[in-house]
Design an enzyme around this catalytic site. Structure first.
Site, short mmCIF file in Angstrom:
data_model
loop_
_atom_site.label_atom_id
_atom_site.label_comp_id
_atom_site.label_asym_id
_atom_site.label_seq_id
_atom_site.Cartn_x
_atom_site.Cartn_y
_atom_site.Cartn_z
N GLU A 466 18.98 50.90 50.30
CA GLU A 466 20.37 50.72 50.71
C GLU A 466 21.26 50.84 49.48
OE1 GLU A 466 22.91 47.76 53.67
OE2 GLU A 466 20.75 47.56 53.48
N GLU A 736 20.30 36.99 50.59
CA GLU A 736 21.05 37.58 51.71
C GLU A 736 21.12 36.60 52.88
OE1 GLU A 736 21.05 41.75 54.30
OE2 GLU A 736 19.26 41.17 53.16
#
Length: 887
Positions: A466, A736
């Protein structure tokens, strides 16, 4: 007590090389032993020679207290020219400084016509881009009387530049990542000391990088183009003023070498047996090398590098080496970081050493890579034999704490590996500490998360497939980021890419630079177009950045206004919601807060900030337009999301926090709503349930409305869910997910579980602004007018923050002594004033360095405001001691 000028800057940087700004801005700092120092006038001289015999700009004595970002207003600047500047100032004690030290900036190529080079690419019959990296070279001659040598270069892909076998500088992953089809950065290199008389050689390695490599988790490969290419020109200047230019053209040659594959996500394959040691030196026999051809591959406008590049910033030795239950030889660096491993090997030719990278171990203590998804993060090194060999990656980076080594035993690996930490070379400006070691570790985790993810663009994560510039993460974290590091040049560059990728209707991508499969126009994500430039203005007083981004800001607000059938509500389109909130049903990652409520709240917020930007820029018509629009949005919000009795219809922590933070409720309804928020938190066992949207504001709202002790308890909570839960689990960066690793060692999930993801680190803003109390007054942005207002809460006995502003160091430190005594240390830099709040202070007890406050030099005013004492003070360092009054 002399008056001195120091720390000369041009466009935030010391002696920058290669600016393409035609009116660069100059900043300086003042020093003096006296308190209350204010500049009353300045004089700037700029010249093309260091003696200033013939200045091209002399301001004369200008009556002004401006010492930050003062624009050059002299004669038109020339390309490729060094300009020297110096400053002297006068102060409010009628003192005159000496001239500052002489500083300089050097222009780059100010006009497109200055480019004489051509784009070149290896001449291949097969149009398919090969895995192996391209090597390009060119030999040239230099005369004896060389005085200056500058290279201006960029690439489609990433490049590494050598002159006579030596790296041109210490930057890596140049030219960086921009919206290549619209903006392509080039770099300026001073290679004067690398040029030798007679024969010379330039060597360039070209890799895929962001331009032609993998991007994102979908089909982002070759997104910008499928041909690596180079643009370079070298200017050689001699004592007689004559000049020669060496440029990229058809006279160059290309070949291949030991670097057989390099991808940002996947790592590298390096076969040392194929090394051609002298390929970048003169006299190399380029037998078998190919010609190059001119190319017109699509690329954007060439722009000089705006800020600092990515560099190796730190080096860390492994904390330990061990063997896992599966028999894996693993190095523990002791810190989750972004960069690569440098290693030394001595082995037989053909032996392969494989180095893999991971953030965590699994519950059994084995090497865990499932959360990387398709990103391989693996180095294959094939030894050439014959002695010690040293290697480190060139065009790849990894996110990791743990390193799995295949091909060596633990004993053989010991002492041979060093972790190199990479990030954009931002100036470290902030520090926070407290009496709680876990809170201090949280601050360290926030800083390391920023370092790892501020690599060219503000990425969401640095390890899996990502690593994109998500706008939602950036806007949530931007204020914290601006405390820890000077991020003005970093965000100025990124915001230009945001504006470049903004669609004609004003829509804003979810990631910048834009990858279309990531989508567009979610509230809170695309609102970065407004929130980030306004925050830069607040933190740095950078009006030019605000001017540059203003049309982008306005276009975004007008985009929202055009959505749906009601111009005052945003109740259409896709929205991420309160991403990764804990109050959604099941695995619902968007949380329970109504997406339309979030969208309309951010619509109001962005519109209000746009009105403030219009006011700051003197756009009176826009100020009226958007202030009125903000009022109408607030009314619509209340009609749609607030009951007639004044209750927020969506009873979530995030809904309450947004309604209060953005002033969307009637004044009379705010205390009750704050009470509801506090009750909601208490009823949940004093647990937060917020996601990316609510978390940055939660503690701020509690503090603002009288629940500061509850905010402290949330911030200091150890149990899941909390900021300190991950710290108790050994985290060294921000996770996260609140429960990325559960207490039993199992994982939340594998496919979306980054352990270096800075969004929840937005609590750092509250630590600096509330716990330590350092803030800037919007009427004097950039800390020209400072607010120091520490707010004490249960659980801490002391806290301190230091911030290096553009004016100098700001410090706020407090200590609770025995009984009800307290001390507060404040440092205010010259040419600023500060509003200092002494919490719960008994006015008669206040002493500064032993003196009653009416006798203290530097204190301008004293007021009692409710339970606090407010002082306005000038520059200097102050030690206040006082008795605290119980609430």
């Amino acid at each position: 007590m002399g008056l001195h000028v120091y720390d000369m800057r041009c466009e935030y940087r010391r002696n920058p090389l290669g600016l393409d700004d035609r009116k660069p801005r100059i900043s300086w700092k003042l020093s003096s032993g006296a308190r209350g120092l204010m500049q009353t006038a300045y004089r700037i001289q700029v010249a093309a020679e260091s003696r200033f015999d013939h200045p091209i700009w002399d301001t004369g004595i200008v009556s002004s207290d401006h010492s930050v970002l003062v624009p050059y207003e002299g004669a038109e600047l020339a390309s490729r020219t060094r300009y020297y500047y110096r400053v002297r100032v006068w102060d409010n004690a009628e003192r005159e400084s000496e001239w500052s030290e002489t500083a300089y900036w050097e222009t780059a190529l100010l006009d497109s016509e200055d480019w004489k080079a051509s784009w070149i690419a290896p001449d291949r019959e097969d149009e398919e881009l090969p895995e192996e990296i391209d090597y390009l070279r060119k030999e040239f001659r230099s005369r004896e009387t060389l005085t200056s040598a500058r290279i201006y270069a960029t690439a489609l892909g990433v490049y590494k530049l050598y002159v006579n076998g030596q790296p041109a500088d210490d930057a890596v992953l140049t030219p960086g990542w921009t919206s290549y089809r619209k903006r392509l950065q080039y770099q300026t290199f001073d290679v004067t000391e690398l040029i030798q008389e007679e024969n010379n050689a330039i060597g360039v390695m070209l890799g895929n990088g962001w331009y032609a490599g993998d991007l994102g988790w979908m089909d982002g490969r070759r997104f910008y183009g499928n041909r690596r290419a180079l643009l370079l020109q070298l200017h050689l200047t001699y004592e007689d003023g004559s000049e020669e230019i060496v440029r990229s053209d058809e006279s160059w040659t290309s070949g291949s070498g030991a670097l057989r594959m390099s991808e940002l996500y996947h790592g590298e394959v390096y076969d040392a047996r194929l090394e051609q040691d002298d390929w970048h030196r003169p006299g190399f026999s380029a037998r078998g090398w190919r010609s190059v051809r001119l190319t017109n591959e699509l690329h954007g406008t060439l722009v000089a590098q705006q800020g600092e590049p990515v560099r190796i910033i730190q080096q860390l030795e492994p904390a330990s080496i061990f063997t896992t239950p599966r028999g894996e030889v693993v190095l523990d660096i002791g810190q989750n970081l972004v960069g690569w491993m440098r290693f030394k090997i001595e082995s037989d030719a053909g032996k392969t050493i494989i180095v893999r990278h991971a953030e965590v171990l699994d519950a059994d203590g084995n090497f865990h890579t499932a959360n990387l998804r398709t990103a391989k993060q693996t180095i294959h090194y094939i030894c050439k034999g014959g002695g010690e060999e040293t290697y480190e990656p060139i065009f790849s980076f990894q996110g990791f704490r743990y390193v799995h080594v295949e091909g060596l035993t633990a004993e053989e690996a010991a002492g041979r590996f060093t972790a190199c930490v990479l990030h954009t070379d931002m100036e470290h400006t902030g520090a926070f500490r407290s009496s709680d070691p876990l809170l201090n570790q949280l601050q360290s985790n926030i800083v390391w998360g920023q370092k790892g993810n501020f690599l060219e663009v503000p990425t969401d994560c640095p390890q899996r497939d990502e690593r994109l510039g998500w706008t939602g993460d950036a806007q949530a974290f931007v204020r914290t980021a601006a405390y820890n590091f000077n991020v003005a040049p970093f965000f100025a560059k990124w915001l230009k890419d945001l504006a470049a990728d903004q669609r004609p209707d004003g829509g804003v991508p979810h990631v910048v630079p834009d990858l279309p499969f990531c989508g567009y126009d979610s509230s809170a994500w695309s609102d970065a177009a407004v929130i980030v430039p306004w925050t830069m203005y607040l933190c740095y007083g950078d009006k030019r950045l605000l001017e540059t981004q203003y049309e982008s800001m306005r276009s975004w607000v007008e985009f929202i206004r055009a959505q749906g059938s009601d111009e005052y509500l945003w109740n259409t389109g896709f929205h991420f919601g309160d991403w990764l909130a804990l109050d959604g049903p099941g695995d619902q990652v968007a949380g329970a807060t109504t997406k339309e409520l979030i969208a309309t709240a951010f619509y109001a917020y962005s519109t209000g900030l746009l009105a403030e930007a219009a006011e700051a820029l003197g756009k009176s018509d826009d100020l009226r337009t958007y202030a009125n629009l903000r009022t109408k949005i607030g009314e619509a919000f209340r009609r749609e999301f607030v009951t007639p009795s004044g209750r927020v219809a969506c009873p979530t922590q995030t809904a309450y926090a947004l309604a209060l933070m953005f002033d969307l409720l009637e004044e009379k309804d705010r205390p009750r709503t704050a009470q509801m928020l506090a009750d909601h938190i208490r009823e949940s066992g004093e647990q937060l349930t917020t996601g990316f949207i609510g978390t940055p504001y939660l503690c701020h709202v509690l503090t603002r409305f009288g629940y500061n002790d509850l905010a402290y308890r949330l911030a200091l909570r150890r149990e899941y869910p909390s900021w300190l839960y991950s710290v108790t689990q050994g985290a060294t960066t921000i996770w996260e997910h609140w429960d990325g690793i559960k207490q039993d060692g199992s994982f939340w999930k594998d496919e979306m579980n980054s352990f270096n993801h800075y969004a929840f680190g937005a609590i750092g803003d509250w630590l600096y602004r509330v716990v330590a109390g350092i803030d800037t007054d919007p009427s004097g942005p950039g800390y020209k007018k400072i607010v120091i207002k520490p707010q004490i809460g249960e659980g801490l006995t002391e806290a301190e923050a230091v911030y290096q502003s553009l004016y100098g160091e700001i410090r706020s430190a407090w200590l609770l002594e025995t009984g009800d005594r307290m001390q507060v240390v404040v440092k205010v830099p010259p040419n600023t004033t500060a509003e200092v709040w002494l919490p719960n202070a008994e006015p008669e007890s206040i002493r500064e360095s032993g003196l009653t406050i009416e006798r203290v030099e530097g204190i301008l005013t004293v007021d009692s405001i409710e339970t606090d004492v407010r002082l306005v003070i000038g520059s200097g360092t102050y030690l206040f001691k006082f008795d605290r009054v119980s609430n």
